[in-house]
Enzyme design. Structure first.
Site, PDB file in Angstrom:
ATOM      1  N   ASP A 438       0.842  -1.199   0.000  1.00 27.09           N
ATOM      2  CA  ASP A 438       0.000   0.000   0.000  1.00 27.09           C
ATOM      3  C   ASP A 438       0.879   1.252   0.000  1.00 27.09           C
ATOM      4  OD1 ASP A 438      -2.261   1.752   0.440  1.00 27.09           O
ATOM      5  OD2 ASP A 438      -3.319   0.055   1.323  1.00 27.09           O
ATOM      6  N   ASP A 551      -5.998   3.136  -6.567  1.00 31.66           N
ATOM      7  CA  ASP A 551      -6.945   3.453  -5.491  1.00 31.66           C
ATOM      8  C   ASP A 551      -7.251   4.953  -5.556  1.00 31.66           C
ATOM      9  OD1 ASP A 551      -8.524   3.148  -3.262  1.00 31.66           O
ATOM     10  OD2 ASP A 551      -6.873   2.769  -1.874  1.00 31.66           O
ATOM     11  N   ARG A 611     -10.537   0.941  -7.881  1.00 31.68           N
ATOM     12  CA  ARG A 611     -11.677   1.150  -6.984  1.00 31.68           C
ATOM     13  C   ARG A 611     -12.805   1.875  -7.707  1.00 31.68           C
ATOM     14  NH1 ARG A 611     -11.073   4.041  -1.153  1.00 31.68           N
ATOM     15  NH2 ARG A 611     -11.054   5.937  -2.418  1.00 31.68           N
ATOM     16  N   ASP A 627     -14.008   0.042   0.786  1.00 32.89           N
ATOM     17  CA  ASP A 627     -13.655  -0.006   2.207  1.00 32.89           C
ATOM     18  C   ASP A 627     -14.783  -0.585   3.048  1.00 32.89           C
ATOM     19  OD1 ASP A 627     -11.331   1.154   1.394  1.00 32.89           O
ATOM     20  OD2 ASP A 627     -11.843   3.170   2.059  1.00 32.89           O
TER      21      ASP A 627
END
Length: 952
Positions: A438, A551, A611, A627
């Site tokens: 990440d 993301d 996403r 999420d």
């Protein structure tokens, strides 16, 4: 000092993110009442439409009708184009005839894979009040007054456009003088320290040119919709502290689409909602507006990360759908009514008795753009999926590693951490293919970089994974840290590639790096530039085994309205964000996928997770549901969310295993792994503040169960790969609601807690805490289903309670299906590449079964040149035949057939023989009378070879 500043900036950004989005503070996101155009469209009352067709403007060509629509109340004219398209599809476009400036239309070749191929329209009837056209097996009726379009198959109405009279089209216009004065007053009060103004002088006499311009404005005002002058929010809106000026005034478009004869509609992801969409009578409409929504709530119509404006309606006779080709913020109202049988009796011989006909009414409205509706007329589920794929493309065939198991968290701390996770997975014999990094792996949230202290030798780390057949995924977000010493940002800045604010200056917002700017991915040149950054000489420390995760690409802007761009942000072509918002993430993923392709000279298949998404995103990689939370309710909702994504063409999709937020207990983690092992994209992920929860950290009992679930996923990889191949070729779903295969079974129409993989496997995940069993509905009157673990049989067309203690996943194979598997346990999928196949043959009541298998090199595009194998399997009259399913497949393989497991075989066999190229030999076999399973061992025939196995 610099490092301290970076850490402080990141910490402040994290706090800002928490404050903005913690626990879905609804105040951060608009309701319909807070959206001017949503309110205006919702306030339009059903009834006779003010729009009429001007018959004298009608022009008919082979495949197209063009005509003017007149608003009889305002004298505004619009242009209507109706096209017949190949594949029992039609297109309806409505636009301004002479707009003050071009209205945004999505460029052909981006979402639509090309200009749709047209189909001849045959004029069947041309009366004074309508024209009727023939399209393949369907009819299209264009009614003149009031304007409406109806689509009919046989004598059954399927789709009606503007039957409720809700067409509303807000045209561009020049700002009236009174608005300027009001804006000036607003501006005056917003400047408490403004400088003294010079004494006002008498206005000069207007010139002739100014008089003409004023006269033109008056004429323009004459055709405005009168009620708008009294409404607020036409020229500017304020949401919280964010001001949204609209230089060309209101520009929204909307119309109703009804589905007569239908009681259920599906689609329009992304929402944390049931699969069968609910009426919105007592709620906001469903919203499509890509947003970063933290810990999203369940079962409501709020917008989430992605938007696919496609909707299906299904009943026992037909499946139809529409695709709303508009990238602006969109809302959809849904209601359940009854059809106007009096009207349909005039255009179709369908009125039989007094029985009322159900109808689903939907109302679509977008903030800008045009009305561009594709109508897909089926008639069956797989037909509409094929029709939609012909428009926006199908899911590209992923590399095999991508459909295997992925291990991720925010964040693996450094190279030692990566090495330890990798080693522990091997110690506990848990297979995995990909480990993820990440944002913390970067140098101060500068993407395309590595933290030199934590990851000083990234290539060594990647090569250490590669020797075990494993890959790595790193995150690359679209926000760029505003730092002139950061070469990616400075390069984009120097090339003038960033989105601009309304003032024409580079837009600045806050995201993970602190002060950030965003490349304008609407610009093809920017996308090419971005793609170039994935070359090995640009992305230093990368290797061919590194893949990418996009993301925060809604985009997420921590200090922006609704945590995203301002609506008046300027994009390529002079369009505002309000016109294109839902496309931003689509273009980010597209450019990233093209970059991964470029670095291999277009030879190796990319893998990119996104996403944010839109229609067509399926062509560029995978999607996840964002999420979510480590709660049972989020495990449960993952099933309908993923079913809906599959119905919308986003078949390569999954949910974070265990939930991104919070700390799930061992039972929830175990059940989540079991569910995800039978979902298309299989990734565990966790928030930085959660406890470490790699599968080997679970209590021993749970660890073993999770390990078994992951190993089970790997054993089914040949089956999964074949499913993705079919989806790539035809647009079929991979994970399907039961009604796709059983379209006449009404009991399945709302069922979203169990699903099918292809037509062969039925899955009913356990999603309730403490459950040790579940009720499973087995479809098909004449079908029989077999438990894939015990091979216990269950009759179709009934519900049965099935025991499912913690170690049990309720999965069932349909009688009549042949499923290929690989049973040897390996550390990663690439190490299975030459392993042999086991064919699991579950017989139906007639003692027959069919199946297939697709094989290639699992990673490249060589299959496009015929380097693949597609085998068809048939079991009938106690003979199994393997034949070539596709003569275009000319590939070879080292894989072979190791075993046959024939379930439901009635008695022991006296002999089993295999025949290849005229040569026959006997095979070892055994029979279990308790389970009725005949096992045939070691046929040892290459999978690419034709063979026959005869049982006597």
């Amino acid at each position: 000092m610099a490092a301290t500043t970076i850490r402080l900036s990141s910490y402040l950004c994290y706090l800002l993110w928490i404050v903005q989005v913690l626990s879905v503070n609804r105040d951060n996101f608009k309701t319909c009442d807070q959206s001017g155009f949503c309110k205006r469209h919702r306030n339009v009352q059903p009834g006779n439409s003010p729009y009429v067709v001007l018959a004298d403007s009608l022009k008919i060509t082979d495949s197209q009708i063009s005509v003017h629509l007149l608003n009889s109340k305002t004298n505004v004219r619009l242009g209507l184009d109706l096209y017949g398209l190949q594949g029992n599809t039609a297109r309806v476009k409505i636009n301004e005839l002479e707009p003050l400036k071009p209205r945004y239309e999505i460029p052909v070749g981006d979402v639509l894979i090309g200009e749709p191929k047209q189909q001849n329209l045959k004029v069947l009837d041309r009366g004074s009040g309508s024209v009727t056209l023939g399209l393949e097996k369907s009819k299209i009726v264009l009614s003149y007054s009031p304007f409406r379009v109806d689509f009919i198959s046989g004598e059954e109405p399927l789709v009606s456009i503007n039957s409720q009279g809700l067409l509303k089209f807000e045209h561009f216009r020049k700002k009236p003088g009174w608005v300027d004065k009001l804006t000036s007053v607003f501006s005056w009060f917003s400047q408490p320290f403004r400088e003294a103004q010079p004494e006002e002088q008498a206005p000069a006499e207007p010139t002739e040119e100014e008089k003409k311009e004023e006269e033109g404005e008056k004429k323009e005002e004459d055709v405005k919709e009168p009620e708008q002058e009294e409404e607020s929010g036409l020229w500017e809106e304020t949401y919280k502290s964010f001001h949204d000026p609209k230089l060309n005034g209101p520009s929204s478009v909307g119309i109703d689409v009804s589905f007569p004869g239908f009681e259920n509609v599906y689609g329009i992801p992304e929402h944390a909602e049931s699969m069968a969409l609910k009426t919105t009578k007592d709620t906001d409409p469903y919203r499509l507006f890509n947003l970063d929504v933290f810990e999203y709530e369940l079962y409501n119509p709020m917008a989430l990360y992605g938007s696919v404006p496609v909707m299906w309606a299904h009943n026992e006779k037909s499946t139809v759908g529409i695709y709303w080709n508009n990238a602006a913020e969109t809302w959809i109202d849904i209601s359940s009514t009854t059809a106007d049988k009096n009207f349909f009796s005039k255009i179709a011989d369908l009125v039989k008795g007094n029985t009322e006909m159900a109808q689903m009414d939907t109302h679509w409205f977008s903030e800008s753009g045009i009305i561009d509706i594709f109508v897909m007329l089926g008639p069956r589920p797989k037909d509409v999926f094929k029709q939609y794929a012909a428009l926006t493309g199908s899911t590209e065939l992923p590399p095999l590693f991508a459909i295997s198991y992925h291990q991720c968290r925010w964040n693996y701390n450094d190279q030692d951490d990566v090495r330890n996770v990798d080693a522990n997975m091997d110690v506990y014999d848990i297979p995995f293919d990909v480990i993820w990094l990440d944002i913390e792996h970067t140098d101060g949230k500068r993407y395309f970089t590595w933290d030199a202290h934590k990851f000083p030798a990234s290539k060594d780390m990647l090569n250490g994974l590669s020797v075990k057949g494993r890959k790595m995924v790193t995150i690359v977000d679209p926000h760029l840290k505003r730092d002139d010493n950061y070469k990616v940002y400075s390069d984009a800045k120097n090339r003038d590639m960033m989105v601009k604010g309304s003032n024409g200056v580079e837009y600045e917002g806050w995201c993970w790096p602190g002060s950030s700017s965003w490349p304008d991915f609407l610009n093809p040149e920017v996308r090419r530039w971005w793609a170039s950054k994935f070359q090995y000489n640009e992305y230093d420390g990368s290797t061919p085994d590194l893949y990418i995760w996009n993301d925060m690409n809604e985009p997420s802007v921590f200090n922006g309205p609704e945590i995203t761009f301002h609506k008046d942000v300027q994009h390529y072509g002079g369009f505002e964000n309000r016109d294109v918002h839902n496309l931003y993430g689509f273009y980010v993923q597209k450019a990233t996928a093209e970059g991964i392709l470029m670095r291999s000279n277009n030879e190796q298949r990319p893998f990119v997770l996104t996403r944010a998404f839109f229609a067509g995103s399926q062509r560029f990689g995978a999607v996840w549901t964002g999420d979510n939370m480590g709660e049972w309710s989020h495990l449960k909702v993952s099933n309908p969310m993923l079913l809906t994504l599959n119905l919308a063409g986003i078949t390569f999709s999954g949910a974070d295993v265990g939930g991104f937020f919070r700390n799930p207990d061992s039972e929830l983690q175990t059940r989540w792994y079991q569910a995800a092992a039978f979902q298309p994209f299989f990734r565990a992920h966790a928030h930085i503040d959660t406890k470490r929860r790699e599968p080997f950290l679970l209590p021993e009992e749970n660890m073993k169960i999770v390990r078994d679930a992951i190993r089970l996923r790997y054993s089914y990889l040949p089956f999964w790969y074949t499913l993705f191949y079919h989806g790539y070729r035809s647009g079929e779903t991979v994970m399907s609601p039961l009604w796709v295969e059983y379209p006449e079974d009404k009991s399945t129409f709302k069922m979203d807690d169990q699903y099918l993989l292809g037509s062969s496997l039925l899955v009913k995940p356990i999603t309730e805490q403490g459950s040790t069993g579940t009720t499973v509905y087995f479809p098909g009157n004449s079908d029989v289903w077999y438990d894939t673990e015990t091979y216990q049989s269950y009759a179709g067309s009934q519900s049965t309670y099935v025991n499912a203690p913690l170690g049990k996943i309720p999965v069932f194979q349909r009688g009549g299906a042949i499923v290929p598997r690989k049973m040897r346990v390996r550390r990663s999928s690439s190490l299975m590449a030459t392993d042999p196949f086991t064919l699991v043959i579950c017989l139906n009541k007639q003692g027959e079964a069919l199946g297939d298998l697709y094989v290639d090199d699992y990673k490249s595009y060589a299959y496009r040149n015929g380097n693949y194998i597609h085998r068809a399997f048939s079991f009938k009259n106690n003979i199994l035949q393997s034949s070539n399913a596709d003569p275009n497949g000319r590939g070879s393989s080292k894989e072979w057939v190791e075993k046959l497991v024939i379930v439901g075989f009635p008695k022991a066999a006296s002999s089993v023989h295999i025949t290849v190229a005229g040569n026959s030999q006997s095979l070892h076999h055994s029979y279990d009378s308790a389970t009725r399973i005949l096992t045939v061992r070691k046929p040892e025939v290459n999978i690419a070879t034709d063979f026959t196995i005869t049982i006597q």
